[in-house]
Design a protein around this motif. Structure first.
Motif, PDB file in Angstrom:
ATOM      1  N   THR A 287      -0.283   3.589  16.049  1.00  0.00           N
ATOM      2  CA  THR A 287      -0.184   3.418  14.602  1.00  0.00           C
ATOM      3  C   THR A 287      -1.052   4.433  13.876  1.00  0.00           C
ATOM      4  O   THR A 287      -2.055   4.919  14.409  1.00  0.00           O
ATOM      5  CB  THR A 287      -0.627   2.004  14.178  1.00  0.00           C
ATOM      6  N   GLU A 288      -0.650   4.717  12.675  1.00  0.00           N
ATOM      7  CA  GLU A 288      -1.419   5.586  11.782  1.00  0.00           C
ATOM      8  C   GLU A 288      -2.121   4.703  10.763  1.00  0.00           C
ATOM      9  O   GLU A 288      -1.502   3.820  10.170  1.00  0.00           O
ATOM     10  CB  GLU A 288      -0.497   6.583  11.099  1.00  0.00           C
ATOM     11  N   ASN A 289      -3.409   4.930  10.549  1.00  0.00           N
ATOM     12  CA  ASN A 289      -4.217   4.107   9.642  1.00  0.00           C
ATOM     13  C   ASN A 289      -4.462   4.870   8.342  1.00  0.00           C
ATOM     14  O   ASN A 289      -5.013   5.976   8.357  1.00  0.00           O
ATOM     15  CB  ASN A 289      -5.531   3.758  10.328  1.00  0.00           C
ATOM     16  N   LEU A 290      -4.030   4.289   7.216  1.00  0.00           N
ATOM     17  CA  LEU A 290      -4.211   4.909   5.903  1.00  0.00           C
ATOM     18  C   LEU A 290      -5.123   4.042   5.049  1.00  0.00           C
ATOM     19  O   LEU A 290      -5.090   2.805   5.136  1.00  0.00           O
ATOM     20  CB  LEU A 290      -2.865   5.084   5.192  1.00  0.00           C
ATOM     21  N   TYR A 291      -5.924   4.679   4.195  1.00  0.00           N
ATOM     22  CA  TYR A 291      -6.818   3.969   3.287  1.00  0.00           C
ATOM     23  C   TYR A 291      -6.453   4.335   1.851  1.00  0.00           C
ATOM     24  O   TYR A 291      -6.451   5.508   1.474  1.00  0.00           O
ATOM     25  CB  TYR A 291      -8.277   4.339   3.576  1.00  0.00           C
ATOM     26  N   LEU A 292      -6.148   3.318   1.046  1.00  0.00           N
ATOM     27  CA  LEU A 292      -5.766   3.510  -0.355  1.00  0.00           C
ATOM     28  C   LEU A 292      -6.898   2.977  -1.219  1.00  0.00           C
ATOM     29  O   LEU A 292      -7.159   1.767  -1.241  1.00  0.00           O
ATOM     30  CB  LEU A 292      -4.457   2.775  -0.673  1.00  0.00           C
ATOM     31  N   LYS A 293      -7.565   3.855  -1.927  1.00  0.00           N
ATOM     32  CA  LYS A 293      -8.746   3.434  -2.694  1.00  0.00           C
ATOM     33  C   LYS A 293      -8.909   4.309  -3.931  1.00  0.00           C
ATOM     34  O   LYS A 293      -8.106   5.206  -4.195  1.00  0.00           O
ATOM     35  CB  LYS A 293      -9.997   3.512  -1.817  1.00  0.00           C
ATOM     36  N   ASP A 294      -9.942   3.972  -4.717  1.00  0.00           N
ATOM     37  CA  ASP A 294     -10.322   4.731  -5.918  1.00  0.00           C
ATOM     38  C   ASP A 294      -9.282   4.643  -7.028  1.00  0.00           C
ATOM     39  O   ASP A 294      -9.212   5.540  -7.879  1.00  0.00           O
ATOM     40  CB  ASP A 294     -10.577   6.210  -5.577  1.00  0.00           C
ATOM     41  N   ALA A 295      -8.479   3.575  -7.051  1.00  0.00           N
ATOM     42  CA  ALA A 295      -7.524   3.391  -8.147  1.00  0.00           C
ATOM     43  C   ALA A 295      -7.890   2.158  -8.975  1.00  0.00           C
ATOM     44  O   ALA A 295      -7.908   2.202 -10.203  1.00  0.00           O
ATOM     45  CB  ALA A 295      -6.107   3.264  -7.610  1.00  0.00           C
ATOM     46  N   HIS A 296      -8.179   1.054  -8.305  1.00  0.00           N
ATOM     47  CA  HIS A 296      -8.552  -0.175  -9.007  1.00  0.00           C
ATOM     48  C   HIS A 296     -10.058  -0.241  -9.234  1.00  0.00           C
ATOM     49  O   HIS A 296     -10.856   0.162  -8.376  1.00  0.00           O
ATOM     50  CB  HIS A 296      -8.109  -1.398  -8.196  1.00  0.00           C
ATOM     51  N   GLU A 297     -10.433  -0.783 -10.383  1.00  0.00           N
ATOM     52  CA  GLU A 297     -11.846  -0.937 -10.711  1.00  0.00           C
ATOM     53  C   GLU A 297     -12.342  -2.353 -10.459  1.00  0.00           C
ATOM     54  O   GLU A 297     -13.517  -2.643 -10.695  1.00  0.00           O
ATOM     55  CB  GLU A 297     -12.086  -0.551 -12.174  1.00  0.00           C
ATOM     56  N   ALA A 298     -11.442  -3.226 -10.022  1.00  0.00           N
ATOM     57  CA  ALA A 298     -11.821  -4.610  -9.733  1.00  0.00           C
ATOM     58  C   ALA A 298     -11.023  -5.089  -8.524  1.00  0.00           C
ATOM     59  O   ALA A 298     -10.218  -4.346  -7.949  1.00  0.00           O
ATOM     60  CB  ALA A 298     -11.567  -5.498 -10.953  1.00  0.00           C
ATOM     61  N   CYS A 299     -11.236  -6.325  -8.144  1.00  0.00           N
ATOM     62  CA  CYS A 299     -10.625  -6.885  -6.943  1.00  0.00           C
ATOM     63  C   CYS A 299      -9.100  -6.850  -7.008  1.00  0.00           C
ATOM     64  O   CYS A 299      -8.505  -7.158  -8.045  1.00  0.00           O
ATOM     65  CB  CYS A 299     -11.106  -8.325  -6.766  1.00  0.00           C
ATOM     66  N   ILE A 300      -8.460  -6.491  -5.899  1.00  0.00           N
ATOM     67  CA  ILE A 300      -7.002  -6.503  -5.784  1.00  0.00           C
ATOM     68  C   ILE A 300      -6.577  -7.882  -5.281  1.00  0.00           C
ATOM     69  O   ILE A 300      -7.022  -8.341  -4.237  1.00  0.00           O
ATOM     70  CB  ILE A 300      -6.517  -5.415  -4.810  1.00  0.00           C
ATOM     71  N   ASP A 301      -5.699  -8.543  -6.048  1.00  0.00           N
ATOM     72  CA  ASP A 301      -5.244  -9.884  -5.678  1.00  0.00           C
ATOM     73  C   ASP A 301      -3.772  -9.936  -5.282  1.00  0.00           C
ATOM     74  O   ASP A 301      -3.314 -10.961  -4.765  1.00  0.00           O
ATOM     75  CB  ASP A 301      -5.461 -10.856  -6.850  1.00  0.00           C
ATOM     76  N   SER A 302      -3.022  -8.878  -5.523  1.00  0.00           N
ATOM     77  CA  SER A 302      -1.587  -8.894  -5.223  1.00  0.00           C
ATOM     78  C   SER A 302      -1.188  -7.597  -4.539  1.00  0.00           C
ATOM     79  O   SER A 302      -1.700  -6.519  -4.862  1.00  0.00           O
ATOM     80  CB  SER A 302      -0.764  -9.097  -6.502  1.00  0.00           C
ATOM     81  N   LEU A 303      -0.249  -7.715  -3.589  1.00  0.00           N
ATOM     82  CA  LEU A 303       0.116  -6.578  -2.753  1.00  0.00           C
ATOM     83  C   LEU A 303       1.559  -6.743  -2.304  1.00  0.00           C
ATOM     84  O   LEU A 303       1.981  -7.839  -1.935  1.00  0.00           O
ATOM     85  CB  LEU A 303      -0.809  -6.527  -1.546  1.00  0.00           C
ATOM     86  N   LEU A 304       2.323  -5.650  -2.312  1.00  0.00           N
ATOM     87  CA  LEU A 304       3.726  -5.716  -1.900  1.00  0.00           C
ATOM     88  C   LEU A 304       4.188  -4.369  -1.366  1.00  0.00           C
ATOM     89  O   LEU A 304       4.001  -3.332  -2.007  1.00  0.00           O
ATOM     90  CB  LEU A 304       4.621  -6.119  -3.091  1.00  0.00           C
TER      91      LEU A 304
END
Length: 418
Positions: free
Chosen positions: A119-136
């Protein structure tokens, strides 16, 4: 002259002798389609199920007939998961391809998650300034949509080609309140929020655009949302205990509204027949869409409440706040079949059944990949680097989880999984 003639005769004899040997070699030469079935199957045991089904089984009718035997695929699954029962519930009688297709999925999932180097591991960051509660995840796992307490909706396009940046990001102002859940239907994305609204978004080439705002007749925050593409319907649950069914195509989107719980609705899942909801009141409710009534209300545990749901046509998997997974039999009046204590030490926040694996995420900052068998066995367990896992999404062998204000993604490396 006689000596010359004798040599010529000998040459003729040698030629005829060589030809006879060639004919014998041809007759004795073995090919794959002339091998005894036992030897053919022994050779097949060194090949993966996908190669057998999608390649070798299509070569000729003889190979197809040999490889259509269910006992072959049952044996391979039993070798993969020894001393277990699979499936937990009997397969449908009319599913003639169950064992063959299940074996392909099972081997694929086992290889993918047992060997994380695939598997390839990706990190998505530096967009939200607060907690992420929803994901799709949408678009076959190539796009990830996230919503957070900063009221922002972010679209992440996960590129696969080597000459492009792996991640492209597009963010928009989402709601006037925390974005709590997201679903998709008919090429559109739907988000619900504490502002008591559903927003309709259009996705196109890595960007999202707000199309419409649907205010609902509820007094509390919208905490969860689900969709049924076959009916073009959405269902959403709220903190004021109401569940609303809407058709976003209509000017007045309301179709129905009902109350099956005495507490806030935490999770909701729907198909053409049923709406399954979980609540703070520690019950699981089953709503029949055809008869428009609550069929059953279950209390799976007196000391815990159900948190997340994975609904399949014949079985429902439910994760609770004490690390247990509960299994309901849809075809037997939603009876509780099994309850398993997982290795999670905190709330299970995400659950997904793939046919070849059971994937769960938790507040304990781990993802566990289990076998979909009785009993459950752990295939792999790995941590989230961003702390407590709030939400999980799975699509097309791509797994995404969010913790804090960042997202972690695992997807197959190109060419590693067929």
């Amino acid at each position: 002259m006689s000596l010359k003639k004798e040599n010529e005769d000998n040459d003729v004899d040698d030629v005829s002798s060589d030809e006879s040997y060639d004919e014998m070699d041809t007759e004795l030469q073995l090919s794959l389609n002339t091998l005894p079935v036992e030897i053919f199957l022994h050779i097949c045991s060194f090949l993966d199920s996908s190669t057998l089904v999608h390649r070798l089984g299509l070569v000729c009718k003889q190979f197809y007939n040999i490889l259509r035997d269910d006992s072959l695929w049952k044996g391979r699954i039993n070798k993969l998961w020894p001393n277990t029962r699979y499936p937990i519930l009997p397969p449908a009688d009319d599913d003639k391809l169950f064992w063959k297709s299940s074996c392909v999925i099972a081997e694929r999932q086992y290889f993918l998650w047992k060997n994380l180097h695939a598997t390839e591991n990706l990190y998505l960051k530096d967009a939200h300034e607060a907690c992420i509660d929803s994901l799709l995840l949408i678009d076959k796992g190539r796009v990830c949509i996230s919503g957070g307490r900063d009221r922002m909706l972010v679209c992440w396009r996960l590129n696969e080609t080597e000459n492009e940046d792996k991640i492209e990001m597009h963010e928009v102002q989402g709601h006037d309140g925390w974005i709590w859940d997201i679903t998709s239907m008919q090429n559109k994305v739907y988000s619900c929020s504490w502002d008591k609204r559903i927003h309709v978004w259009d996705y196109d080439n890595g960007q999202i655009k707000l199309l419409e705002k649907l205010p609902l007749r509820v007094a509390g925050a919208l905490l969860c949302i689900s969709s049924c593409s076959e009916q073009n319907l959405l269902a959403t649950g709220s903190s004021c205990k109401l569940i609303s069914i809407i058709d976003p195509r209509n000017h007045d989107p309301f179709v129905n509204q009902f109350r099956s719980h005495r507490g806030a609705v935490l999770n909701i899942s729907m198909n053409t027949k049923y709406i399954i909801s979980t609540s703070e009141d520690k019950t699981v409710s089953i709503w029949d869409q055809r008869s428009q009534r609550t069929l059953k209300s279950l209390t799976l545990s007196k000391d815990s409440y159900s948190r997340c749901v994975s609904m399949q046509p014949d079985v429902i998997y439910i994760g609770d706040n004490e690390g247990y997974v509960h299994i309901l039999d849809v075809n037997n009046d939603f009876e509780l079949v099994k309850s398993y204590k997982t290795q999670h030490t905190d709330v299970i926040t995400g659950i997904h059944m793939t046919g070849g694996s059971l994937i769960t995420s938790s507040f304990d900052s781990t993802v566990i990949i289990s076998t979909p068998t009785d009993p459950l066995h752990t295939i792999n367990r790995f941590p989230c680097r961003y702390g407590k896992i709030i939400k999980m999404s799975y699509l097309n062998d791509v797994l995404a989880i969010c913790g804090g204000n960042s997202i972690e993604v695992w997807r197959p490396r190109i060419g590693d999984v067929c």
